[in-house]
Design a protein around this motif. Structure first.
Motif, PDB file in Angstrom:
ATOM      1  N   GLY A 157       0.811  -1.212   0.000  1.00  0.00           N
ATOM      2  CA  GLY A 157       0.000   0.000   0.000  1.00  0.00           C
ATOM      3  C   GLY A 157       0.840   1.256   0.000  1.00  0.00           C
ATOM      4  O   GLY A 157       2.032   1.240  -0.330  1.00  0.00           O
ATOM      5  N   GLY A 203     -12.257  -2.880  -6.068  1.00  0.00           N
ATOM      6  CA  GLY A 203     -11.342  -3.626  -6.935  1.00  0.00           C
ATOM      7  C   GLY A 203     -11.835  -5.043  -7.039  1.00  0.00           C
ATOM      8  O   GLY A 203     -13.031  -5.269  -7.146  1.00  0.00           O
ATOM      9  N   ILE A 219      -0.089  -1.394   4.375  1.00  0.00           N
ATOM     10  CA  ILE A 219      -1.509  -1.140   4.089  1.00  0.00           C
ATOM     11  C   ILE A 219      -2.211  -0.992   5.437  1.00  0.00           C
ATOM     12  O   ILE A 219      -2.019  -1.823   6.325  1.00  0.00           O
ATOM     13  CB  ILE A 219      -2.151  -2.300   3.280  1.00  0.00           C
ATOM     14  CG1 ILE A 219      -1.368  -2.556   1.992  1.00  0.00           C
ATOM     15  CG2 ILE A 219      -3.616  -2.008   2.979  1.00  0.00           C
ATOM     16  CD1 ILE A 219      -1.887  -3.730   1.175  1.00  0.00           C
ATOM     17  N   SER A 220      -3.022   0.049   5.588  1.00  0.00           N
ATOM     18  CA  SER A 220      -3.593   0.329   6.909  1.00  0.00           C
ATOM     19  C   SER A 220      -4.689  -0.662   7.297  1.00  0.00           C
ATOM     20  O   SER A 220      -4.911  -0.923   8.475  1.00  0.00           O
ATOM     21  CB  SER A 220      -4.132   1.757   6.949  1.00  0.00           C
ATOM     22  OG  SER A 220      -5.101   1.937   5.941  1.00  0.00           O
ATOM     23  N   ALA A 274      -2.342   0.019  13.522  1.00  0.00           N
ATOM     24  CA  ALA A 274      -3.003  -0.132  12.214  1.00  0.00           C
ATOM     25  C   ALA A 274      -4.142  -1.143  12.324  1.00  0.00           C
ATOM     26  O   ALA A 274      -3.962  -2.233  12.881  1.00  0.00           O
ATOM     27  CB  ALA A 274      -1.987  -0.589  11.164  1.00  0.00           C
TER      28      ALA A 274
HETATM   29  C1  LIG Z   1     -16.318   4.037  -1.591  1.00  0.00           C
HETATM   30  C2  LIG Z   1     -14.890   3.699  -1.300  1.00  0.00           C
HETATM   31  C3  LIG Z   1     -14.339   2.564  -1.872  1.00  0.00           C
HETATM   32  C4  LIG Z   1     -13.012   2.185  -1.616  1.00  0.00           C
HETATM   33  N1  LIG Z   1     -12.532   1.040  -2.173  1.00  0.00           N
HETATM   34  C5  LIG Z   1     -11.272   0.639  -1.846  1.00  0.00           C
HETATM   35  C6  LIG Z   1     -10.754  -0.591  -2.357  1.00  0.00           C
HETATM   36  O1  LIG Z   1     -11.407  -1.301  -3.130  1.00  0.00           O
HETATM   37  N2  LIG Z   1      -9.506  -0.966  -2.002  1.00  0.00           N
HETATM   38  C7  LIG Z   1      -8.723  -0.218  -1.167  1.00  0.00           C
HETATM   39  O2  LIG Z   1      -7.589  -0.633  -0.900  1.00  0.00           O
HETATM   40  N3  LIG Z   1      -9.182   0.952  -0.694  1.00  0.00           N
HETATM   41  C8  LIG Z   1     -10.423   1.401  -1.014  1.00  0.00           C
HETATM   42  N4  LIG Z   1     -10.861   2.606  -0.536  1.00  0.00           N
HETATM   43  C9  LIG Z   1      -9.898   3.457   0.181  1.00  0.00           C
HETATM   44  C10 LIG Z   1      -9.689   3.039   1.621  1.00  0.00           C
HETATM   45  O3  LIG Z   1     -10.678   3.653   2.426  1.00  0.00           O
HETATM   46  C11 LIG Z   1      -8.305   3.471   2.124  1.00  0.00           C
HETATM   47  O4  LIG Z   1      -8.154   4.849   1.955  1.00  0.00           O
HETATM   48  C12 LIG Z   1      -7.158   2.753   1.437  1.00  0.00           C
HETATM   49  O5  LIG Z   1      -7.344   1.342   1.469  1.00  0.00           O
HETATM   50  C13 LIG Z   1      -5.871   3.088   2.116  1.00  0.00           C
HETATM   51  O6  LIG Z   1      -4.775   2.560   1.399  1.00  0.00           O
HETATM   52  P1  LIG Z   1      -3.405   2.254   2.130  1.00  0.00           P
HETATM   53  O7  LIG Z   1      -3.648   1.384   3.288  1.00  0.00           O
HETATM   54  O8  LIG Z   1      -2.465   1.777   1.088  1.00  0.00           O
HETATM   55  O9  LIG Z   1      -2.905   3.707   2.563  1.00  0.00           O
HETATM   56  P2  LIG Z   1      -2.890   4.426   3.984  1.00  0.00           P
HETATM   57  O10 LIG Z   1      -4.205   4.409   4.633  1.00  0.00           O
HETATM   58  O11 LIG Z   1      -2.219   5.705   3.750  1.00  0.00           O
HETATM   59  O12 LIG Z   1      -1.976   3.485   4.863  1.00  0.00           O
HETATM   60  C14 LIG Z   1      -0.609   3.317   4.701  1.00  0.00           C
HETATM   61  C15 LIG Z   1      -0.129   2.394   5.815  1.00  0.00           C
HETATM   62  O13 LIG Z   1       1.253   2.151   5.645  1.00  0.00           O
HETATM   63  C16 LIG Z   1       1.899   2.205   6.908  1.00  0.00           C
HETATM   64  N5  LIG Z   1       3.284   2.567   6.656  1.00  0.00           N
HETATM   65  C17 LIG Z   1       3.796   3.773   6.298  1.00  0.00           C
HETATM   66  N6  LIG Z   1       5.116   3.696   6.104  1.00  0.00           N
HETATM   67  C18 LIG Z   1       5.464   2.410   6.363  1.00  0.00           C
HETATM   68  C19 LIG Z   1       6.705   1.702   6.370  1.00  0.00           C
HETATM   69  N7  LIG Z   1       7.860   2.296   6.047  1.00  0.00           N
HETATM   70  N8  LIG Z   1       6.689   0.383   6.681  1.00  0.00           N
HETATM   71  C20 LIG Z   1       5.532  -0.240   7.008  1.00  0.00           C
HETATM   72  N9  LIG Z   1       4.354   0.382   7.037  1.00  0.00           N
HETATM   73  C21 LIG Z   1       4.314   1.685   6.703  1.00  0.00           C
HETATM   74  C22 LIG Z   1       1.122   3.225   7.692  1.00  0.00           C
HETATM   75  O14 LIG Z   1       1.267   2.975   9.099  1.00  0.00           O
HETATM   76  C23 LIG Z   1      -0.309   2.990   7.217  1.00  0.00           C
HETATM   77  O15 LIG Z   1      -0.975   2.041   8.029  1.00  0.00           O
HETATM   78  C24 LIG Z   1     -12.184   2.996  -0.778  1.00  0.00           C
HETATM   79  C25 LIG Z   1     -12.726   4.155  -0.213  1.00  0.00           C
HETATM   80  C26 LIG Z   1     -14.059   4.505  -0.459  1.00  0.00           C
HETATM   81  C27 LIG Z   1     -14.606   5.739   0.194  1.00  0.00           C
END
Ligand SMILES: Cc1cc2nc3c(=O)[nH]c(=O)nc-3n(C[C@H](O)[C@H](O)[C@H](O)COP(=O)(O)OP(=O)(O)OC[C@H]3O[C@@H](n4cnc5c(N)ncnc54)[C@H](O)[C@@H]3O)c2cc1C
Ligand SMILES: Nc1ncnc2c1ncn2[C@@H]1O[C@H](COP(=O)(O)O)[C@@H](O)[C@H]1O
Lengths: 245, 323
Positions: free
Chosen positions: B209, B254, B267-268, B292
């Motif tokens: 993520g 997705g 990924i959070s 997380a």
């Molecule tokens: C209607 C709707 C539909 C959605 N559909 C989807 C979907 O299908 N799929 C989806 O994925 N999301 C979807 N989302 C978005 C979802 O709500 C989140 O915003 C998204 O999943 C967050 O992605 P992420 O975890 O990659 O990023 P972030 O929330 O930014 O999380 C990043 C994570 O990485 C960690 N991190 C940072 N640096 C490091 C490091 N160096 N080493 C280890 N960990 C680290 C952080 O602690 C954090 O937990 C949707 C949202 C809405 C409103």
């Protein structure tokens, strides 16, 4: 170009899902309902295709009066008119049958649905409408272009995609990639109040399936944490304990 | 009566998910004291067709018509429904693949059948035909009864085990009348992603993520995936930003997957992400934030920096493979 977009009214994605009546009914208390995200994508593409007088967009929902705020939202996004079939959606066949009955003598060029509804996740309605109307159906599509009376779509397959042409009329289930979500603006919201919303009574149809009960997944056990400086231990656990490779 | 399984091929071969569906259909046939008939459409070699017997098909109907060489949803649905009628099959089973999702609703309407899509368990062997499926994007299951005489069931990949019965299948040619009106769609091109493991079929998935910071850091994710024979996946913001292709995006908007192992790195664990992966058998989370939300649904976890942890995992897998 006449486009019909099928919209469903579903619990917001962040809803905590609980059940009542001995786990036979979904508990709607306090639940916020939204336009199914995939239907929003279908609608956004339909509005783009119809823009500039190139066509009209009708949205249709099978639902009770409580779904009207969602229907108004679809009108605010840019649909020209709405139809509500006044019934509780019993199952996918019931929904598809009502929509097919409504559409059969209206000469729609294109009927769009979402790839699936995020509540019952069936991905069934598009194919059923296609069969009931004896016209082609494709699900799931990630791109939709129109040239004259033929559409070109990207159909998702396990190993990549197929590029397919389909003549009007057809049904398609849409997913991300077809369009960006449109956020209704103030003008849209104002005009939605005066756009026509027709209520139609449902037709009689045979019941083919019934939800008997719901279950919540067994909770996973406590997470087993491995210290970061001993990451190799994780591979050992996955190999010897979880046996996933 | 009999049970009919539609055995979809990919470039002339049956994938594991098809053998799972054959095993599943065989168990349904056994519940009903009847036989299992398989139907194959397209160019599949005789040896591959008879492999369906290994998982319980007694008879294989083989449709090899030039017009049906590649997938045409409407025409395939007509052929499958016709075979079901000719064989007296009151239960039709398919894999809930992308093609299966297109076919099952049409076949159900043709047969006046109730459709249980995305089944995750065998039907109840009792008097009522009930099947469990995942609903509310993985947050619950529904027990659905099919009350119609004919029934169509599509099986979620990776949710039923392979059962070898060691039997032999006889192969027969099957022909059916094709209607021109079933051939309105035309395939112009097929674009294969790459020769990588395809995500919907994958048993092992390595996913990353926004915590990875940028597309240039995916090298280690791909290396880990390659070593494990895993597919790669990502969260929505990652594909939205164009760091990874949209076909890798898992979750609510997705694709939904249920691999044996899902490793989530940086990924959070937002609820919309979990919607696509929560039915994975084993979930591993690597995140530097101990709070997380993903840790709440994980089986194994490491609280740590992905840029330090992942290279160590790669080393450990290399050592395991060498030993
Ligand atoms: C209607 C709707 C539909 C959605 N559909 C989807 C979907 O299908 N799929 C989806 O994925 N999301 C979807 N989302 C978005 C979802 O709500 C989140 O915003 C998204 O999943 C967050 O992605 P992420 O975890 O990659 O990023 P972030 O929330 O930014 O999380 C990043 C994570 O990485 C960690 N991190 C940072 N640096 C490091 C490091 N160096 N080493 C280890 N960990 C680290 C952080 O602690 C954090 O937990 C949707 C949202 C809405 C409103
Ligand atoms: N009650 C309904 N009214 C109108 N359209 C619906 C309804 N339920 C489902 N649909 C449409 O059918 C699609 C697939 O739904 P499903 O087969 O339930 O996964 C949805 O994305 C909608 O476009």
């Amino acid at each position: 170009m006449k486009i019909l977009v099928c919209i469903s009214n579903v619990p917001d994605t962040t809803t905590k899902i609980t059940f009542t009546d001995n786990n036979t009914q979904f508990n709607t208390a306090g639940v916020q309902f939204i336009l199914n995200p995939y239907d929003e994508i279908a609608l956004s593409r339909a509005v783009e295709l119809a823009e500039g007088g190139k066509g009209t967009v009708t949205v249709i929902n099978v639902g009770e009066v409580s779904t009207e705020p969602t229907i108004r939202k679809a009108l605010a996004v840019g649909a020209d008119e709405a139809v509500r079939i006044n019934a509780k959606p019993h199952d996918a066949y019931f929904v598809a049958y009502q929509i097919a009955e409504y559409a059969k003598d209206k000469a729609f060029d294109m009927i769009l649905t979402g790839r699936e509804s995020i509540d019952y996740n069936g991905a069934k309605v598009a194919g059923m409408i296609g069969e009931l109307l004896d016209i082609p159906s494709v699900s799931i599509i990630k791109k939709l272009d129109v040239d004259g009376t033929t559409a070109t779509v990207d159909r998702e397959i396990e190993s990549g995609k197929e590029v397919i042409t389909i003549p009007f009329p057809f049904v398609a289930g849409t997913a991300e990639g077809v369009a960006e979500w449109k956020i209704p603006n103030m003008r849209g919201i104002m005009s939605a109040r005066t756009k026509p919303l027709t209520v139609v009574e449902p037709k009689e149809v045979k019941t083919l399936s019934e939800i008997l009960s719901f279950e919540t997944p067994a909770p996973r056990g406590q997470v087993k944490l491995v210290p970061a400086d001993d990451a190799a231990k994780l591979i050992d656990l996955l190999h010897n304990e979880a046996r996933v490779f | 009566m009999s049970v009919l399984i539609y055995a979809e091929n990919a470039d002339g071969k049956f994938k594991k998910s098809i053998f799972e569906a054959v095993s599943y259909a065989k168990a349904i046939a056994a519940q009903n004291n009847t036989t299992l008939v398989a139907l194959s459409i397209g160019n599949v070699a005789a040896a591959e067709l008879s492999a369906l017997g290994k998982y319980g098909a007694e008879k294989v109907l083989n449709v090899s018509n030039d017009k049906l060489k590649s997938f045409v949803n409407q025409a395939y649905a007509s052929v499958i429904a016709e075979a079901a009628k000719k064989e007296g099959s009151t239960i039709v089973v398919l894999s809930n693949s992308f093609s299966g999702k297109g076919l099952a609703p049409r076949i159900a309407v043709k047969l006046g059948a109730g459709l249980s899509d995305g089944a995750v368990s065998l039907p109840d062997a009792g008097a009522r035909f009930t099947v469990k499926k995942s609903v509310f994007s993985g947050k619950a299951f529904a027990v659905v009864e099919l009350t119609s005489e004919n029934k169509v069931v599509s099986l979620t990949p990776n949710s039923y085990k392979l059962v070898e019965t060691g039997g032999n299948a006889t192969v027969e040619d099957f022909t059916s009348d094709l209607k021109d009106s079933d051939f309105k769609t035309i395939i112009k091109d097929i674009v294969k992603a790459t020769d990588k493991v395809s995500l919907p079929d994958a048993e092992l998935v390595v996913s990353a993520g926004r915590g990875l910071k940028g597309p240039e850091n995916w090298g280690m994710i791909e290396e880990l995936a390659n070593l494990l024979g895993a597919a790669t996946a990502c969260s929505k913001p990652v594909s939205d930003a164009g760091w990874r292709p949209h076909s890798e995006h898992v979750g609510q908007t997705g694709i939904a997957i249920s691999p044996n192992l899902y490793i989530a790195i940086g990924i959070s664990g937002a609820i919309q992400h979990l919607a696509g992966v929560s039915s994975s058998k084993v979930i591993v989370v690597i995140n530097k934030d101990p709070e997380a939300p993903f840790f709440k649904v994980a089986d194994y976890g490491i609280v740590g920096d992905a840029f330090e942890v992942v290279p160590k995992l790669i080393e450990a897998v290399k050592q395991l493979k060498a030993s």
